[in-house]
Scaffold this motif. Sequence first.
Motif, PDB file in Angstrom:
ATOM      1  N   ILE A 213       0.849  -1.198   0.000  1.00 14.87           N
ATOM      2  CA  ILE A 213       0.000   0.000   0.000  1.00 14.87           C
ATOM      3  C   ILE A 213       0.882   1.245   0.000  1.00 14.87           C
ATOM      4  O   ILE A 213       1.703   1.438   0.900  1.00 14.87           O
ATOM      5  CB  ILE A 213      -0.936   0.004   1.229  1.00 14.87           C
ATOM      6  N   MET A 214       0.721   2.086  -1.006  1.00 14.99           N
ATOM      7  CA  MET A 214       1.485   3.334  -1.091  1.00 14.99           C
ATOM      8  C   MET A 214       0.572   4.495  -0.695  1.00 14.99           C
ATOM      9  O   MET A 214      -0.449   4.728  -1.333  1.00 14.99           O
ATOM     10  CB  MET A 214       2.019   3.533  -2.517  1.00 14.99           C
ATOM     11  N   VAL A 215       0.939   5.200   0.356  1.00 11.49           N
ATOM     12  CA  VAL A 215       0.105   6.285   0.871  1.00 11.49           C
ATOM     13  C   VAL A 215       0.902   7.589   0.856  1.00 11.49           C
ATOM     14  O   VAL A 215       1.968   7.675   1.461  1.00 11.49           O
ATOM     15  CB  VAL A 215      -0.378   5.986   2.306  1.00 11.49           C
ATOM     16  N   ASP A 216       0.377   8.572   0.170  1.00  8.03           N
ATOM     17  CA  ASP A 216       1.060   9.863   0.084  1.00  8.03           C
ATOM     18  C   ASP A 216       1.021  10.584   1.432  1.00  8.03           C
ATOM     19  O   ASP A 216      -0.004  10.591   2.116  1.00  8.03           O
ATOM     20  CB  ASP A 216       0.375  10.724  -0.990  1.00  8.03           C
ATOM     21  N   ALA A 217       2.153  11.172   1.828  1.00  2.00           N
ATOM     22  CA  ALA A 217       2.261  12.013   3.029  1.00  2.00           C
ATOM     23  C   ALA A 217       1.987  11.246   4.329  1.00  2.00           C
ATOM     24  O   ALA A 217       1.528  11.818   5.303  1.00  2.00           O
ATOM     25  CB  ALA A 217       1.329  13.228   2.936  1.00  2.00           C
ATOM     26  N   LEU A 218       2.270   9.942   4.337  1.00  2.00           N
ATOM     27  CA  LEU A 218       2.112   9.152   5.563  1.00  2.00           C
ATOM     28  C   LEU A 218       3.387   9.306   6.389  1.00  2.00           C
ATOM     29  O   LEU A 218       4.316   8.514   6.281  1.00  2.00           O
ATOM     30  CB  LEU A 218       1.868   7.678   5.234  1.00  2.00           C
ATOM     31  N   ARG A 219       3.432  10.346   7.207  1.00  2.00           N
ATOM     32  CA  ARG A 219       4.658  10.592   7.954  1.00  2.00           C
ATOM     33  C   ARG A 219       4.795   9.575   9.089  1.00  2.00           C
ATOM     34  O   ARG A 219       3.858   8.850   9.398  1.00  2.00           O
ATOM     35  CB  ARG A 219       4.717  12.029   8.467  1.00  2.00           C
ATOM     36  N   TYR A 220       5.942   9.566   9.714  1.00  2.00           N
ATOM     37  CA  TYR A 220       6.308   8.477  10.619  1.00  2.00           C
ATOM     38  C   TYR A 220       5.311   8.285  11.764  1.00  2.00           C
ATOM     39  O   TYR A 220       4.961   7.156  12.108  1.00  2.00           O
ATOM     40  CB  TYR A 220       7.713   8.721  11.176  1.00  2.00           C
ATOM     41  N   GLU A 221       4.849   9.394  12.359  1.00  2.00           N
ATOM     42  CA  GLU A 221       3.940   9.245  13.506  1.00  2.00           C
ATOM     43  C   GLU A 221       2.610   8.619  13.095  1.00  2.00           C
ATOM     44  O   GLU A 221       1.968   7.937  13.897  1.00  2.00           O
ATOM     45  CB  GLU A 221       3.739  10.597  14.201  1.00  2.00           C
ATOM     46  N   LEU A 222       2.205   8.794  11.845  1.00  2.00           N
ATOM     47  CA  LEU A 222       1.001   8.138  11.350  1.00  2.00           C
ATOM     48  C   LEU A 222       1.266   6.655  11.118  1.00  2.00           C
ATOM     49  O   LEU A 222       0.400   5.811  11.355  1.00  2.00           O
ATOM     50  CB  LEU A 222       0.531   8.800  10.051  1.00  2.00           C
ATOM     51  N   GLY A 223       2.479   6.346  10.649  1.00  2.00           N
ATOM     52  CA  GLY A 223       2.864   4.945  10.508  1.00  2.00           C
ATOM     53  C   GLY A 223       2.846   4.233  11.847  1.00  2.00           C
ATOM     54  O   GLY A 223       2.426   3.076  11.955  1.00  2.00           O
ATOM     55  N   LEU A 224       3.281   4.935  12.891  1.00  2.00           N
ATOM     56  CA  LEU A 224       3.268   4.375  14.244  1.00  2.00           C
ATOM     57  C   LEU A 224       1.840   4.101  14.702  1.00  2.00           C
ATOM     58  O   LEU A 224       1.547   3.057  15.287  1.00  2.00           O
ATOM     59  CB  LEU A 224       3.961   5.336  15.208  1.00  2.00           C
ATOM     60  N   ALA A 225       0.928   5.025  14.417  1.00  2.00           N
ATOM     61  CA  ALA A 225      -0.478   4.840  14.786  1.00  2.00           C
ATOM     62  C   ALA A 225      -1.076   3.642  14.043  1.00  2.00           C
ATOM     63  O   ALA A 225      -1.839   2.854  14.622  1.00  2.00           O
ATOM     64  CB  ALA A 225      -1.274   6.104  14.481  1.00  2.00           C
ATOM     65  N   GLN A 239       9.427  -0.045  10.749  1.00  2.00           N
ATOM     66  CA  GLN A 239      10.820   0.273  10.478  1.00  2.00           C
ATOM     67  C   GLN A 239      10.893   1.613   9.755  1.00  2.00           C
ATOM     68  O   GLN A 239      10.299   1.778   8.690  1.00  2.00           O
ATOM     69  CB  GLN A 239      11.450  -0.820   9.608  1.00  2.00           C
ATOM     70  N   PRO A 240      11.597   2.585  10.317  1.00  2.00           N
ATOM     71  CA  PRO A 240      11.684   3.884   9.650  1.00  2.00           C
ATOM     72  C   PRO A 240      12.533   3.826   8.381  1.00  2.00           C
ATOM     73  O   PRO A 240      13.488   3.043   8.303  1.00  2.00           O
ATOM     74  CB  PRO A 240      12.345   4.779  10.708  1.00  2.00           C
ATOM     75  N   ALA A 241      12.171   4.612   7.390  1.00  2.00           N
ATOM     76  CA  ALA A 241      12.941   4.724   6.150  1.00  2.00           C
ATOM     77  C   ALA A 241      13.016   6.194   5.769  1.00  2.00           C
ATOM     78  O   ALA A 241      12.125   6.978   6.107  1.00  2.00           O
ATOM     79  CB  ALA A 241      12.295   3.902   5.040  1.00  2.00           C
ATOM     80  N   LEU A 242      14.077   6.556   5.058  1.00  2.00           N
ATOM     81  CA  LEU A 242      14.309   7.959   4.704  1.00  2.00           C
ATOM     82  C   LEU A 242      13.648   8.297   3.372  1.00  2.00           C
ATOM     83  O   LEU A 242      13.876   7.619   2.367  1.00  2.00           O
ATOM     84  CB  LEU A 242      15.813   8.238   4.627  1.00  2.00           C
ATOM     85  N   ALA A 243      12.854   9.336   3.363  1.00  2.00           N
ATOM     86  CA  ALA A 243      12.143   9.752   2.150  1.00  2.00           C
ATOM     87  C   ALA A 243      13.122  10.229   1.085  1.00  2.00           C
ATOM     88  O   ALA A 243      14.209  10.728   1.379  1.00  2.00           O
ATOM     89  CB  ALA A 243      11.157  10.871   2.473  1.00  2.00           C
ATOM     90  N   GLN A 244      12.717  10.065  -0.156  1.00  2.00           N
ATOM     91  CA  GLN A 244      13.512  10.562  -1.268  1.00  2.00           C
ATOM     92  C   GLN A 244      13.334  12.074  -1.377  1.00  2.00           C
ATOM     93  O   GLN A 244      12.221  12.578  -1.233  1.00  2.00           O
ATOM     94  CB  GLN A 244      13.070   9.886  -2.576  1.00  2.00           C
ATOM     95  N   LEU A 245      14.400  12.787  -1.603  1.00  2.00           N
ATOM     96  CA  LEU A 245      14.319  14.242  -1.797  1.00  2.00           C
ATOM     97  C   LEU A 245      14.407  14.585  -3.276  1.00  2.00           C
ATOM     98  O   LEU A 245      15.131  13.930  -4.015  1.00  2.00           O
ATOM     99  CB  LEU A 245      15.445  14.938  -1.024  1.00  2.00           C
ATOM    100  N   PRO A 246      13.691  15.625  -3.731  1.00  2.00           N
ATOM    101  CA  PRO A 246      12.744  16.437  -2.958  1.00  2.00           C
ATOM    102  C   PRO A 246      11.484  15.627  -2.649  1.00  2.00           C
ATOM    103  O   PRO A 246      11.046  14.833  -3.475  1.00  2.00           O
ATOM    104  CB  PRO A 246      12.433  17.608  -3.889  1.00  2.00           C
ATOM    105  N   SER A 247      10.897  15.835  -1.468  1.00  2.00           N
ATOM    106  CA  SER A 247       9.799  14.983  -1.001  1.00  2.00           C
ATOM    107  C   SER A 247       8.457  15.440  -1.560  1.00  2.00           C
ATOM    108  O   SER A 247       7.524  15.733  -0.826  1.00  2.00           O
ATOM    109  CB  SER A 247       9.764  14.947   0.521  1.00  2.00           C
ATOM    110  N   THR A 248       8.376  15.494  -2.888  1.00  2.00           N
ATOM    111  CA  THR A 248       7.106  15.764  -3.559  1.00  2.00           C
ATOM    112  C   THR A 248       6.410  14.436  -3.839  1.00  2.00           C
ATOM    113  O   THR A 248       7.031  13.367  -3.755  1.00  2.00           O
ATOM    114  CB  THR A 248       7.336  16.509  -4.884  1.00  2.00           C
ATOM    115  N   THR A 249       5.128  14.495  -4.191  1.00  2.00           N
ATOM    116  CA  THR A 249       4.358  13.272  -4.398  1.00  2.00           C
ATOM    117  C   THR A 249       4.954  12.395  -5.503  1.00  2.00           C
ATOM    118  O   THR A 249       5.165  11.195  -5.314  1.00  2.00           O
ATOM    119  CB  THR A 249       2.897  13.609  -4.731  1.00  2.00           C
TER     120      THR A 249
END
Length: 286
Positions: A213-225, A239-249
């Motif tokens: 499932i790919m969810v746009d703008a699912l930041r880490y604290e939402l992943g935790l929830a 497991q945290p992962a580093l977003a690709q920059l620039p972090s556009t959709t």
Amino acid sequence: CERLRSDRRTQNTYIERAECVEQDLGLRDSCAQILDLGERDTFPFEERAFLQQAKDALLANDNDRVRQILSSHSRSVWTGKGESQVQWDLLRAALDLIEACGDNERALAGHTRDMDTLIDFYVMQLREVDRLQREFEQSVSDYDWQDTQSIMQPVQQRARQQYGKLIGTVQLLFTKHLQQTGWPVMSRLSNTEVFDKIVAPKLEQSGNKVAYIMVDALRYELGLALEQQLSEVGKAGLQPALAQLPSTTLVGMAGLLPGAGTGLRLARTENGVVPHIDEQPVGNVS
């Protein structure tokens, strides 16, 4: 009166009588200058007065007084009537956010040495501020359309100011370390590696089914929830992962595709930055 207020069978009758008494005696105007109204809010004007006192205390940085008022009036018969409940909820969410910002601002000083330390601080602690900020903004959204007189605007501004101050400090530290270490950070899982390292091996096992499932703008604290909710029905991990920059959709979604770890590149076009994987443009979801 306490019994009448607490009993669901008589509560509505109590509310009606108390409102009539307040109106007949003109209590709102007569008691406007009285600051000490005791502990119980017998009449609706008292609940408004306590709310105003709590707001004033919040703006004066007297968080202990705000917490005291919130505790004393959490079960008030008036806080659940009309728009009162959402106003108190907004005030409580603002206080939680402000206090968390203060706590994390003090703790931040010990986690600024390098990018790894800063990332660990976010994953372990600072992400809680983002959760409270999300809940605060939800409270604002629930009430803002009713706030025609901007009653709660100062509270909103105060909470956003504190959040902005903390995150601004963190952002400056992040960009400083970014210039020194580059991105993504070595030894950390990157979003471009998620599919090939985590999903692909499961697909290679016979009989395995994988929902990706790919969810746009699912930041880490939402992943935790989400992980906490999934843990209620089965085994779950995070497991945290580093977003690709620039972090556009577009760039973020492309970075989660198969082969992105080795094949992703960004090209500047007249339409902006377009991601490519193995020379194929990935310009939309399809």
